[in-house]
Design an enzyme around this catalytic site. Structure first.
Site, PDB file in Angstrom:
ATOM      1  N   HIS A  18      -7.529 -16.330  15.450  1.00 55.31           N
ATOM      2  CA  HIS A  18      -8.189 -15.269  16.228  1.00 55.31           C
ATOM      3  C   HIS A  18      -7.352 -14.915  17.460  1.00 55.31           C
ATOM      4  O   HIS A  18      -7.143 -13.738  17.765  1.00 55.31           O
ATOM      5  CB  HIS A  18      -9.573 -15.731  16.723  1.00 55.31           C
ATOM      6  N   LYS A  42     -27.767 -19.309  11.049  1.00 58.04           N
ATOM      7  CA  LYS A  42     -29.001 -19.944  11.529  1.00 58.04           C
ATOM      8  C   LYS A  42     -28.694 -21.149  12.405  1.00 58.04           C
ATOM      9  O   LYS A  42     -29.344 -21.384  13.395  1.00 58.04           O
ATOM     10  CB  LYS A  42     -29.866 -20.355  10.335  1.00 58.04           C
ATOM     11  N   ARG A  91      -6.010 -12.522   6.228  1.00 58.18           N
ATOM     12  CA  ARG A  91      -5.170 -13.697   6.052  1.00 58.18           C
ATOM     13  C   ARG A  91      -4.527 -13.734   4.674  1.00 58.18           C
ATOM     14  O   ARG A  91      -3.383 -14.069   4.507  1.00 58.18           O
ATOM     15  CB  ARG A  91      -5.989 -14.976   6.252  1.00 58.18           C
ATOM     16  N   SER A 129     -12.681 -20.736  10.736  1.00 65.23           N
ATOM     17  CA  SER A 129     -13.600 -21.510  11.584  1.00 65.23           C
ATOM     18  C   SER A 129     -14.328 -22.551  10.736  1.00 65.23           C
ATOM     19  O   SER A 129     -14.543 -23.681  11.167  1.00 65.23           O
ATOM     20  CB  SER A 129     -14.617 -20.573  12.240  1.00 65.23           C
TER      21      SER A 129
END
Ligand code: PNS
Length: 164
Positions: A18, A42, A91, A129
């Site tokens: 990022h 969530k 990517r 991530s």
């Protein structure tokens, strides 16, 4: 006219991939807003406040980078902020299908806002991530793949029993 782009995402957590895309983006656009999506998952590992604080700290020396949060449709947010473009990192070919769908849907929703795809440096092409969280939580090393501040915060989560 000054150019403004929105770089949206979950950033849970921010990775060096990022960071690489954002710093490349600052060479093309006058300003970039790192826009963190509210309530995407969530149970995110990092709270919204933590993600905002991490991104603001990492980009504190970049006067052209702003960190903000958004909810609702991305194109509505981009329009509200006066952005001409949405930046997304690509990517690998595997990213393409979903990114292509999102770009075309966003184009249909708001034809005046362009999606601009940027490639990260080769050494970041396999980072996500999700993988960072998984590897770290299983005891693997993630140094060099995330900003040092993120590594510190990941260690803090382990100490607090958060990164399972
Ligand atoms: O980090 P991510 O999960 O790849 O980011 C995805 C994101 C935030 C770009 C996407 O989920 C998004 O734009 N959400 C906002 C809601 C929206 O506009 N959805 C329609 C997209 S076509």
């Amino acid at each position: 006219m000054s150019t403004l782009a929105v770089y949206p995402g979950s950033f849970d957590p921010l990775t060096n991939g990022h960071v690489d895309i954002i710093s490349r983006g600052t060479r093309i656009f006058d300003r970039i807003i790192v826009a963190i999506l509210m309530n995407a998952e969530k149970s995110p590992l990092f709270t919204m406040d933590e993600r905002v604080e991490i991104a603001r700290t990492v980009f504190k020396d970049y006067s052209s980078v702003e960190v903000d949060t958004f909810g609702g449709l991305l194109v509505d947010y981009a329009e509200r902020r006066g952005a001409q473009a949405i930046v997304r990192g690509l990517r690998a070919v595997s990213d393409f299908e979903f990114e292509f769908q999102m770009a075309l849907m966003n184009q249909r929703l708001k034809p005046t806002i362009e999606t601009v795809f940027m490639m990260p440096a080769e050494q970041y092409t396999y980072i996500s991530s999700r993988l960072i969280k998984e590897v770290f939580s299983l005891g693997g090393r993630v140094n060099g793949l995330v900003p040092e501040l993120v590594e510190e915060r990941l260690r803090g989560k382990v100490r607090a029993g958060g990164a399972r």
